[in-house]
Design an enzyme around this catalytic site. Structure first.
Site, PDB file in Angstrom:
ATOM      1  N   GLU A  31      49.111  38.386  41.760  1.00  0.00           N
ATOM      2  CA  GLU A  31      49.027  39.660  42.908  1.00  0.00           C
ATOM      3  C   GLU A  31      49.360  38.392  44.119  1.00  0.00           C
ATOM      4  O   GLU A  31      49.090  39.455  44.660  1.00  0.00           O
ATOM      5  CB  GLU A  31      48.032  39.032  42.520  1.00  0.00           C
ATOM      6  CG  GLU A  31      47.033  40.106  41.145  1.00  0.00           C
ATOM      7  CD  GLU A  31      45.631  39.642  40.649  1.00  0.00           C
ATOM      8  OE1 GLU A  31      44.804  41.075  41.401  1.00  0.00           O
ATOM      9  OE2 GLU A  31      45.149  38.523  40.662  1.00  0.00           O
ATOM     10  N   ASP A  43      47.519  44.746  44.322  1.00  0.00           N
ATOM     11  CA  ASP A  43      47.024  43.288  44.888  1.00  0.00           C
ATOM     12  C   ASP A  43      48.596  42.888  45.465  1.00  0.00           C
ATOM     13  O   ASP A  43      48.611  41.910  46.817  1.00  0.00           O
ATOM     14  CB  ASP A  43      46.640  42.943  44.073  1.00  0.00           C
ATOM     15  CG  ASP A  43      45.020  42.694  44.771  1.00  0.00           C
ATOM     16  OD1 ASP A  43      44.743  43.176  46.156  1.00  0.00           O
ATOM     17  OD2 ASP A  43      44.652  42.665  43.892  1.00  0.00           O
TER      18      ASP A  43
END
Length: 552
Positions: free
Chosen positions: A411, A435
């Protein structure tokens, strides 16, 4: 044809008359009340309580991601500090209407100044304040209209309370002038399978009663369709219905290359719907539901029971469970109650779990016991893994508890750029595009003011995905996608071209993605990926891939 452009959600199409969302109630006048402060206080508290109760009822009826959003709104409505602000104004002789309006406006400014998750929640205050004002004035709250016939809804944007309970027998499609592909409206529309175009700024010119064609696959709104074009929509809808009437096939490209199509789930009760829509397993099971509603961490026994409930419907199928992802927009007092100026960059995900390792070990214990009691193929992964050392730590610990397949969420750019070294330790990687986009573009994914930057089509994000995909191919390790990007049918093909071996999404998106994959070969996917990578920005990447797709 006259086309307005926006970002399409899914590949659906719809046609019908436009009905515009009503404008917000005007701000009340600041004038002295003719009632006593106690009488006005009673009026205000009754109105706030009624709105909070209505939001809670809508939450329970909506379920899924919408439930979390609406429950948060209900909590905001009855926030004690907000009530104190209202009472303060009432004590100065204000009317309940003005006190509510002014207190909510002040509270909104405070949250915007904080920024991050709380800053994004500031926008929800407008919807709550409007509902309270409508209750005080004895008028209908601004919201989705009910003209008595099917219609295409046009709005600046939709409040979560409205999107969550759209009547899908009446709302043929949704067009918003604001928002992006990761906005609340887009996420909830995708989850509910609503034909939608978001960010179509020109749609503000559409008039009530005007017939339009909303083509999510093309990302266009045709505001002057011919009879032939409307008939073509009917044919397209009939073809989709016929195609979806049979049992869903496993995900695969046109050359037979298998691509696992999995479901993102937020609670065990969602499993039945995923199975019915042809999910081949679960690519992301969020365990936060067990923790967020509790003042303390759930016991091993409570966790084990929930994990067993999740695993049982997926006998013999892969189920990827993400360990507790707390911090940032999901703070937990028993895990990390320290104030952080920028919690998105603070103690969250695996970092928070390592700081409270007993919670991590209890979760692994419960998962191992649930795995032993069921026949699903359980995979576990840690959230927000940044370094190779973190990867080695988590996978070794998971294996220590007898969990066979342990991986990590990619992420942040750091773990993407070192994916070959990360995958030397992890059994698999799962890319969280929400993310990853946030951290690549330095744009808070929950902050509406930078929503235009929060687009997983951006070539910078796609390059990072390619890094992970190529590392997976070199090491022979699976690479999945479990962010919102996987639910975009065209982007799904691009992601496969970048090396993704499985895609996980809201169950309602599975059919469209399955259809899109089946229309492209492995060579096509790589060609679309290269076209997108060669662009300078997200819009250019999307258009380049769309153009390349039409030549297949």
């Amino acid at each position: 044809m006259s086309a307005m452009r926006g970002v399409g959600i899914g590949q659906g199409v719809a046609t019908g008359p436009v009905v515009r969302m009503a404008e917000a109630l005007p701000a009340p006048q600041d004038q002295p009340s003719t009632l006593s402060a106690d009488e006005e206080r009673t009026r205000a508290r009754e109105a706030v309580s009624a709105v909070a109760a209505e939001l809670q009822q809508r939450a329970e009826a909506a379920g899924g991601a919408a439930q979390e959003v609406l429950e948060a709104q209900a909590m905001i409505a009855e926030d004690p500090s907000l009530q104190d602000e209202i009472d303060s104004r009432l004590g100065e002789g204000a009317t309940a209407e003005w006190a509510v309006h002014d207190a909510f406006a002040g509270f909104r400014a405070t949250l915007e100044a904080v920024g991050g998750y709380l800053g994004e929640r500031a926008a929800d205050l407008d919807d709550i304040a409007q509902r309270v004002l409508a209750r005080l004035q004895g008028v209908a709250a601004p919201g989705v209209p009910d003209p008595g016939h099917p219609f295409v809804l046009v709005a600046r944007d939709l409040a979560p309370a409205d999107t969550a309970l759209l009547n899908l027998e009446q709302v043929l499609a949704l067009i918003t002038t604001d928002g992006g592909p990761t906005s609340h409206t887009a996420i909830l529309a995708r989850e509910k399978g609503i034909v939608a175009i978001v960010g179509a700024g020109d749609a503000s010119a559409l008039a009530d009663g005007q017939t339009v064609i909303v083509d999510a696959a093309a990302g266009t709104v045709n505001d002057a369709p011919t009879a032939e074009e409307i008939a073509a929509v009917a044919d397209r809808l009939a073809a989709r219905a016929a195609e979806e009437s049979g049992p869903p096939a496993p995900g695969a490209l046109s050359d037979g290359t298998p691509i696992g199509l999995l479901a993102n789930l937020g609670k065990p009760a969602d499993a039945a719907d995923a199975v019915s829509r042809g999910a081949e397993g679960v690519g992301l099971f969020r365990t936060e539901f067990l923790f967020l509603s509790s003042a303390q961490a759930p016991t091993i026994e409570q966790q084990r029971a929930s994990y067993i409930e999740l695993l049982q419907p997926f006998e013999g199928k892969k189920v990827v469970v993400r360990l507790l992802d707390a911090g940032a927009d999901k703070p937990l007092a028993f895990l990390n109650d320290a104030h952080e100026e920028n919690p998105a960059l603070g103690l969250r995900g695996l970092r928070a779990l390592r700081a409270s390792e007993d919670i991590l070990r209890e979760q692994l214990t419960a998962l191992a016991e649930a795995d032993a009691a069921t026949s699903a193929d359980l995979w576990v992964m840690a959230p927000m893994v940044t370094t190779v050392e973190e990867t080695a730590y988590f996978t070794a610990l998971a294996h220590e508890y007898g969990l066979r397949t342990a991986g990590v969420m990619v992420e942040v750019p750091a773990s993407a750029l070192l994916a070959d070294r990360v995958l030397a330790h992890a059994d698999f990687a799962s890319i969280g595009t929400n993310d990853l986009t946030q951290y690549t573009m330095a744009a808070d994914r929950l902050l509406g003011s930078v929503a235009s930057f929060q687009d997983p089509w951006h070539p910078a994000v796609l390059r990072l995905v390619r890094e992970v995909g190529e590392a997976g191919a070199r090491t022979g390790k699976p690479v999945g996608i479990c962010g919102e990007a996987a639910a975009d049918p065209l982007l799904a093909v691009v992601l496969v071209g970048l090396g993704a071996t499985s895609l996980s999404m809201a169950p309602a998106a599975l059919a469209d993605v399955r259809r899109s994959l089946a229309a492209h070969s492995s060579d096509d996917a790589r060609r679309l990926a290269e076209a997108a990578l060669a662009a300078d920005d997200a819009a250019g990447a999307r258009e380049a891939a769309r153009a390349a797709s039409t030549t297949t």
